[in-house]
Design an enzyme around this catalytic site. Sequence first.
Site, PDB file in Angstrom:
ATOM      1  N   HIS A  58      67.761  75.912  31.712  1.00 39.18           N
ATOM      2  CA  HIS A  58      68.997  76.394  32.585  1.00 39.18           C
ATOM      3  C   HIS A  58      70.102  75.321  32.467  1.00 39.18           C
ATOM      4  O   HIS A  58      70.235  74.282  31.911  1.00 39.18           O
ATOM      5  CB  HIS A  58      68.602  76.249  34.163  1.00 39.18           C
ATOM      6  N   GLU A  81      72.025  73.715  34.621  1.00 38.60           N
ATOM      7  CA  GLU A  81      72.089  72.702  35.530  1.00 38.60           C
ATOM      8  C   GLU A  81      71.260  71.525  34.483  1.00 38.60           C
ATOM      9  O   GLU A  81      71.389  70.346  34.508  1.00 38.60           O
ATOM     10  CB  GLU A  81      71.602  72.807  36.752  1.00 38.60           C
ATOM     11  N   CYS A 123      68.955  77.648  41.100  1.00 44.34           N
ATOM     12  CA  CYS A 123      67.737  78.183  41.422  1.00 44.34           C
ATOM     13  C   CYS A 123      66.997  76.984  42.177  1.00 44.34           C
ATOM     14  O   CYS A 123      67.177  75.863  42.305  1.00 44.34           O
ATOM     15  CB  CYS A 123      66.946  78.878  40.297  1.00 44.34           C
ATOM     16  N   CYS A 159      65.862  74.114  39.650  1.00 45.94           N
ATOM     17  CA  CYS A 159      67.030  73.159  39.502  1.00 45.94           C
ATOM     18  C   CYS A 159      67.369  72.452  40.467  1.00 45.94           C
ATOM     19  O   CYS A 159      67.632  71.190  40.357  1.00 45.94           O
ATOM     20  CB  CYS A 159      68.128  73.996  38.873  1.00 45.94           C
TER      21      CYS A 159
END
Length: 349
Positions: free
Chosen positions: A265, A267, A292, A295
């Site tokens: 992701h 992040e 999410c 993360c």
Amino acid sequence: MFIGICGSICAGKRTIASYLTEHHGFTHLYLNNPNNSSSSQDDDTTTTTTDSSSSSTALITTTTSSSSPKTTFSTPESLLDHVTCNWQSRFVTTDIPSSQTLSLYTRRPFFLLISVDAPVLTRFKRYSFKTPSSCITLEEFLTLSDQNLYTGPTSLQSLISSATIQLLNTSPSLSHLYATLGNLDLLNPLRLRPSWDAYFMSLASLAAQRSNCMKRRVGCVVIRNNRVISTGYNGTPRGLKNCSEGGCKRCNSNTVALETCLCLHAEENALLEAGRERVTQGAVLYCDTCPCLTCSIKIVQVGIEEVVYSQGYSMDKETAEVFKEGGVRLRQFVPPANGLIHLEKLDFK
């Protein structure tokens, strides 16, 4: 503040300029161009002065009417010099004869370009009502409109497409138009110079353009003391085939089995790039999509103090609970409306 307004025939650009002069203290500026009908005036009193701010002598004609004074300049350069010397005041112009003039104006940090348009049938009805003696047909009006938009050195389409705010004016009445313009907050200083939030969110959105994930583009920026520490976007790890080339079977199919996803992701990539030692006190994470749950726990672990996001996600509630317990502030950034705005459908109280 200096606002330029461009638009198609009978779209309402002068009406919007009048709104700014009547309700927000703007001064309407004109160019002394015989090919520009907006410069023609039938006022009673005319005085002539010299613009001392320009390197060359330029004519400034101030005309007085029952509504407000009007100031006309001989060249775009002299008009801009006048605005620059009085940059703390408010000015508006509907005279932008070319892309060269627009390029000149956009060099100044206090300039904002607004375009206004309306459906062609709406504009034709306005034109017919405004000039009933012309007896122009719809086909003739279309020809006139197309010439105005697409032909010659003063083609307007290139100007309209460059506008920060693009208004679609189908308002049924003047009162409705003025009410929606008031709600639009055109004078918001963030339109001229973005806040730190807007600046970093723009960087996050730019990072998202590098994403190779087939499911969703996401970008992220980690900052501290208003300085960028790292950026990230989602996609397959280094050395693996890009997700957009079939590298992640999960993202290239209809399966929802997240545990089979090979994509990192945005992040995660940003945090890996920054490293734990660089994410010290005061670090803020900007992401164009709310993180999410997976993360969020990593964000808490590395010591991020605040997360700012633009768009919601399916796990916002769970993420918010993790951040609350982990002591991470979470807030959504909502910038002032830009781009195409349909005034008739703009909600206002």
